[in-house]
Design an enzyme around this catalytic site. Structure first.
Site, PDB file in Angstrom:
ATOM      1  N   ARG A  50      48.517  36.429  46.530  1.00  0.00           N
ATOM      2  CA  ARG A  50      47.572  35.558  46.422  1.00  0.00           C
ATOM      3  C   ARG A  50      48.014  34.083  46.808  1.00  0.00           C
ATOM      4  O   ARG A  50      47.371  33.234  47.473  1.00  0.00           O
ATOM      5  CB  ARG A  50      47.015  35.019  44.878  1.00  0.00           C
ATOM      6  CG  ARG A  50      46.380  33.875  44.453  1.00  0.00           C
ATOM      7  CD  ARG A  50      45.098  33.659  45.351  1.00  0.00           C
ATOM      8  NE  ARG A  50      44.553  32.255  45.233  1.00  0.00           N
ATOM      9  CZ  ARG A  50      44.972  30.992  45.929  1.00  0.00           C
ATOM     10  NH1 ARG A  50      45.777  31.136  46.645  1.00  0.00           N
ATOM     11  NH2 ARG A  50      44.623  29.863  45.444  1.00  0.00           N
ATOM     12  N   PRO A  65      49.276  29.342  39.443  1.00  0.00           N
ATOM     13  CA  PRO A  65      49.050  30.737  39.922  1.00  0.00           C
ATOM     14  C   PRO A  65      48.365  31.627  39.288  1.00  0.00           C
ATOM     15  O   PRO A  65      48.067  31.596  38.244  1.00  0.00           O
ATOM     16  CB  PRO A  65      50.619  31.219  39.911  1.00  0.00           C
ATOM     17  CG  PRO A  65      51.238  30.486  38.961  1.00  0.00           C
ATOM     18  CD  PRO A  65      50.609  29.034  38.762  1.00  0.00           C
ATOM     19  N   HIS A  66      47.527  32.381  40.063  1.00  0.00           N
ATOM     20  CA  HIS A  66      46.454  33.040  39.715  1.00  0.00           C
ATOM     21  C   HIS A  66      46.329  34.397  40.562  1.00  0.00           C
ATOM     22  O   HIS A  66      46.485  34.167  41.573  1.00  0.00           O
ATOM     23  CB  HIS A  66      45.104  32.585  39.272  1.00  0.00           C
ATOM     24  CG  HIS A  66      44.587  31.883  40.336  1.00  0.00           C
ATOM     25  ND1 HIS A  66      45.112  30.724  40.751  1.00  0.00           N
ATOM     26  CD2 HIS A  66      43.620  32.404  41.359  1.00  0.00           C
ATOM     27  CE1 HIS A  66      44.482  30.157  41.969  1.00  0.00           C
ATOM     28  NE2 HIS A  66      43.464  31.273  42.146  1.00  0.00           N
ATOM     29  N   ALA A  67      45.960  35.618  39.803  1.00  0.00           N
ATOM     30  CA  ALA A  67      45.612  36.714  40.645  1.00  0.00           C
ATOM     31  C   ALA A  67      44.673  37.850  39.860  1.00  0.00           C
ATOM     32  O   ALA A  67      44.549  37.515  38.626  1.00  0.00           O
ATOM     33  CB  ALA A  67      46.934  37.450  41.061  1.00  0.00           C
TER      34      ALA A  67
END
Length: 154
Positions: A50, A65-67
């Site tokens: 990501r 942050p993310h996914a």
């Protein structure tokens, strides 16, 4: 949706030193495994993938942050406070010391976006960030994050 719905107290931690973004993702992966029973390697890989689309450092010392992850059953959060700020390729080029990570199921759809908006609103509040930076105890950090939203709603 509230922060308390997506962030367990055991998924909050202060880290004394982190040397790179990759090391940070490893720390997030390990915490995701111990807090949510997700596979650390899969979390790390998803976050790196990501991040390759564009940095998730949103400015003012904050990274989100993310996914999406096949093994996730719900949107789940992890919060890290870094005692030593880390270069994160943020939009404002400032180092990051507050990291709120979101892991969502691949099919989360709108829930992932709602959680991201919720976390973004919470982390945009300068008073909340000041309190987070002034404390290192994980239980206190969790309380600040979960209470910030209720005070904004009032």
């Amino acid at each position: 949706m509230q922060i308390a719905d997506i962030l367990k107290p055991e998924a909050v931690k202060t880290i004394a030193s982190c040397t790179s973004k990759k090391r940070l993702f490893h720390d997030l992966g390990e915490l995701a495994e111990t807090s949510y029973d997700l596979k650390s390697a899969e979390v790390i890989e998803a976050l790196i993938e990501r991040e390759g689309l564009g940095p998730t450092g949103v400015g003012h010392g904050i990274a989100l942050p993310h996914a999406r992850l096949a093994g996730a059953t719900a949107v789940q959060g992890i919060f890290l406070r870094l005692e030593k700020p880390l270069n994160f390729d943020s939009v404002d080029r400032q180092p990051v010391d507050l990291v709120f990570c979101l892991i969502a199921p691949e099919c989360a759809g709108v829930d992932h976006l709602k959680a991201l908006a919720l976390v973004s609103r919470t982390m945009r509040d300068s008073a909340t960030c000041t309190k987070l930076r002034a404390n290192s105890d994980p239980a206190t950090l969790h309380t600040i994050l979960t209470e910030a939203q209720s005070s904004q709603a009032a």
